[in-house]
Design a protein around this motif. Structure first.
Motif, PDB file in Angstrom:
ATOM      1  N   THR A  16       0.869  -1.180   0.000  1.00 20.65           N
ATOM      2  CA  THR A  16       0.000   0.000   0.000  1.00 20.65           C
ATOM      3  C   THR A  16       0.904   1.228   0.000  1.00 20.65           C
ATOM      4  O   THR A  16       1.581   1.491   0.993  1.00 20.65           O
ATOM      5  N   PRO A  17       0.945   1.994  -1.106  1.00 17.49           N
ATOM      6  CA  PRO A  17       1.883   3.120  -1.196  1.00 17.49           C
ATOM      7  C   PRO A  17       1.611   4.194  -0.152  1.00 17.49           C
ATOM      8  O   PRO A  17       0.480   4.592   0.066  1.00 17.49           O
ATOM      9  N   VAL A  18       2.671   4.623   0.489  1.00 17.49           N
ATOM     10  CA  VAL A  18       2.618   5.738   1.430  1.00 17.49           C
ATOM     11  C   VAL A  18       3.446   6.898   0.900  1.00 17.49           C
ATOM     12  O   VAL A  18       3.026   8.048   0.927  1.00 17.49           O
ATOM     13  N   ASP A  19       4.627   6.580   0.384  1.00 20.42           N
ATOM     14  CA  ASP A  19       5.550   7.601  -0.133  1.00 20.42           C
ATOM     15  C   ASP A  19       6.406   6.957  -1.208  1.00 20.42           C
ATOM     16  O   ASP A  19       7.197   6.055  -0.922  1.00 20.42           O
ATOM     17  N   THR A  20       6.222   7.390  -2.458  1.00 18.16           N
ATOM     18  CA  THR A  20       6.957   6.771  -3.571  1.00 18.16           C
ATOM     19  C   THR A  20       8.395   7.268  -3.690  1.00 18.16           C
ATOM     20  O   THR A  20       9.167   6.750  -4.492  1.00 18.16           O
ATOM     21  N   CYS A  21       8.757   8.280  -2.907  1.00 23.90           N
ATOM     22  CA  CYS A  21      10.104   8.834  -2.985  1.00 23.90           C
ATOM     23  C   CYS A  21      11.129   7.762  -2.589  1.00 23.90           C
ATOM     24  O   CYS A  21      11.029   7.168  -1.517  1.00 23.90           O
ATOM     25  N   GLY A  22      12.087   7.522  -3.448  1.00 26.13           N
ATOM     26  CA  GLY A  22      13.138   6.559  -3.153  1.00 26.13           C
ATOM     27  C   GLY A  22      12.862   5.153  -3.638  1.00 26.13           C
ATOM     28  O   GLY A  22      13.683   4.251  -3.414  1.00 26.13           O
ATOM     29  N   ALA A  23      11.746   4.932  -4.316  1.00 27.55           N
ATOM     30  CA  ALA A  23      11.408   3.582  -4.776  1.00 27.55           C
ATOM     31  C   ALA A  23      12.453   3.045  -5.748  1.00 27.55           C
ATOM     32  O   ALA A  23      12.934   1.915  -5.616  1.00 27.55           O
TER      33      ALA A  23
ATOM     34  N   VAL B  14       8.937  -2.309   0.258  1.00 27.89           N
ATOM     35  CA  VAL B  14       9.078  -1.981   1.680  1.00 27.89           C
ATOM     36  C   VAL B  14       9.250  -0.476   1.869  1.00 27.89           C
ATOM     37  O   VAL B  14       8.646   0.132   2.755  1.00 27.89           O
ATOM     38  N   VAL B  15      10.064   0.134   1.004  1.00 26.37           N
ATOM     39  CA  VAL B  15      10.314   1.576   1.120  1.00 26.37           C
ATOM     40  C   VAL B  15       9.074   2.388   0.740  1.00 26.37           C
ATOM     41  O   VAL B  15       8.747   3.389   1.394  1.00 26.37           O
ATOM     42  N   VAL B  16       8.367   1.957  -0.292  1.00 28.96           N
ATOM     43  CA  VAL B  16       7.166   2.675  -0.735  1.00 28.96           C
ATOM     44  C   VAL B  16       6.073   2.627   0.334  1.00 28.96           C
ATOM     45  O   VAL B  16       5.268   3.552   0.462  1.00 28.96           O
ATOM     46  N   ALA B  17       6.038   1.569   1.123  1.00 32.96           N
ATOM     47  CA  ALA B  17       4.989   1.387   2.125  1.00 32.96           C
ATOM     48  C   ALA B  17       5.257   2.147   3.420  1.00 32.96           C
ATOM     49  O   ALA B  17       4.503   1.986   4.387  1.00 32.96           O
ATOM     50  N   GLN B  18       6.297   2.970   3.450  1.00 31.16           N
ATOM     51  CA  GLN B  18       6.620   3.736   4.653  1.00 31.16           C
ATOM     52  C   GLN B  18       6.814   5.198   4.278  1.00 31.16           C
ATOM     53  O   GLN B  18       6.950   5.544   3.112  1.00 31.16           O
TER      54      GLN B  18
END
Length: 394
Positions: A313-320, A352-356
């Motif tokens: 579930t995307p929270v922040d796409t920055c750094g994906a 994992v990164v997108v979900a945080q």
């Protein structure tokens, strides 16, 4: 830097880390001793990130186009910081490349019987407090920043504004980061590296092409793998020839998203990323093209292998994309030849990164991902062979 203007949420570069403090303090306490050989050396922009959550009205009020990246001057930076008065923010040793290197260092973190991966970065920071902040934060994350600070220099910053739909708008103030030279420090360690990663944002800086060329020439001469991150569509469009000078002559590995890949190929944005992946793989032995929630592709010798997305579930796409690249690099360093497995690991890291909230892969998540990947590898490791004369040397 407007420290008094903001409600500070935190000043750690480990968003979503939850419980990483002890591991990071141990890393910080270790003496910075250069190994005989670096696993990965990054050449990129050293920028301190100030990231916060805003709404669409905020962007409209400042005349900012959502989802874009813009280089700003000192006055523009001040205007945005003043407008953010009262907002919460997080400070981090940022930059696209540092995101990848930190995630990689954590995937290959040290254990009782393993010293872990040796990861380093070179670039340009000032002798100001932000420069010290940047170097200390990377070292704490087990990434050794090798370049000396520029006397009286001002460390570059990036303001990252994330809206509720997980889109981010980035405003970059380059400062000292715009001056990257091929100095004695960089020259001395390029030949002692397994993989050299060059950040695509450097191509927009007027005085860096000479440094990039010299680094690539020395790396190529010494059998070092050269990876290039495409980084930004507008940067590719403005410096297309510079990108291709490096990609066409030196790159062994290329990281791009679908829009960046199309820009490199001269295709339209409506073209299928499969076409871009196949085209680019005729020039670069290993091509990685991400396509957001639709998955990704790995290109080798004119073929494109599809990698399904890892659900989240995307929270922040920055750094994906930065996280995805770390998974690929880790798999290469582990010596796997299964391209699909490499892509699946990279996809999981990105998810994992997108979900945080935040761009950094935590120590705990990295350990779980690495353990899962290790268990899936065959006992006999074979080196990756994608057509390069020296890519199997790792």
């Amino acid at each position: 830097m407007g420290r008094g203007r903001f409600k500070v949420l935190g000043e750690d570069d480990d968003s979503g880390g939850g419980g990483d403090d002890e591991e990071e303090e141990a890393a910080e306490a270790r003496v910075s001793v250069a190994p005989e050989r670096w696993d990965v050396l990054g050449l990129g922009q050293a920028m301190v990130d100030f990231s916060g959550v805003v709404d669409d009205e905020f962007l409209d009020r400042l005349g900012l186009e959502k989802g874009t990246r813009k280089v700003i001057n000192h006055e523009e930076r001040g205007r945005v910081l003043r407008a953010m008065d009262g907002c919460s923010y997080k400070a981090a040793a940022g930059g696209s490349l540092s995101n990848t290197l930190v995630a990689l260092a954590r995937l290959g973190g040290p254990s009782i019987d393993n010293p872990g991966l040796h990861v380093a970065m070179t670039g340009s920071v000032g002798s100001d407090p932000l420069g010290g902040f940047y170097r200390a934060k990377l070292l704490r994350a087990n990434v050794n920043f090798r370049s000396a600070p520029v006397k009286d220099g001002t460390t570059g910053t990036v303001i990252v504004l994330t809206t509720q739909d997980a889109q981010r708008t980035m405003l970059a103030y380059q400062g000292t980061s715009s001056n990257v030279n091929y100095d004695e420090c960089l020259a001395s360690i390029v030949s002692k590296t397994n993989i050299l990663v060059i950040e695509g944002y450097l191509f927009e800086l007027p005085h860096t092409m000479n440094a990039i060329l010299k680094a690539c020439q020395d790396a190529h001469k010494n059998g070092v793998l050269i990876a290039v991150t495409a980084s930004d569509v507008s940067c590719i469009e403005r410096y297309h020839d510079n990108f291709w000078e490096i990609i066409g002559n030196y790159a062994d590995i290329l990281f791009a998203n679908s829009a960046e890949a199309s820009a490199l190929c001269g295709f339209t944005s409506q073209d299928n990323p499969i076409s871009s992946t196949r085209y680019l793989s005729h020039f670069v032995p290993f091509v990685s093209v991400t396509d957001g929630p639709r998955g990704s592709y790995i290109g080798v010798k004119g073929e494109a292998i599809y990698v399904p997305p890892s659900p989240c579930t995307p929270v922040d796409t920055c750094g994906a994309g930065d996280a995805y690249a770390s998974g690929i690099l880790y798999a290469i360093l582990k010596g796997t030849s299964d391209l699909k497995s490499m892509g699946l690991l990279a996809s999981k890291v990105a998810a994992v990164v997108v979900a945080q909230q935040g761009t950094r892969l935590s120590v705990g998540d990295a350990a779980e991902l690495a353990e899962s990947f290790e268990s899936s590898l065959e006992d006999s490791k074979v080196c990756l062979d994608v057509g390069s004369d020296h890519i199997s040397s790792l």
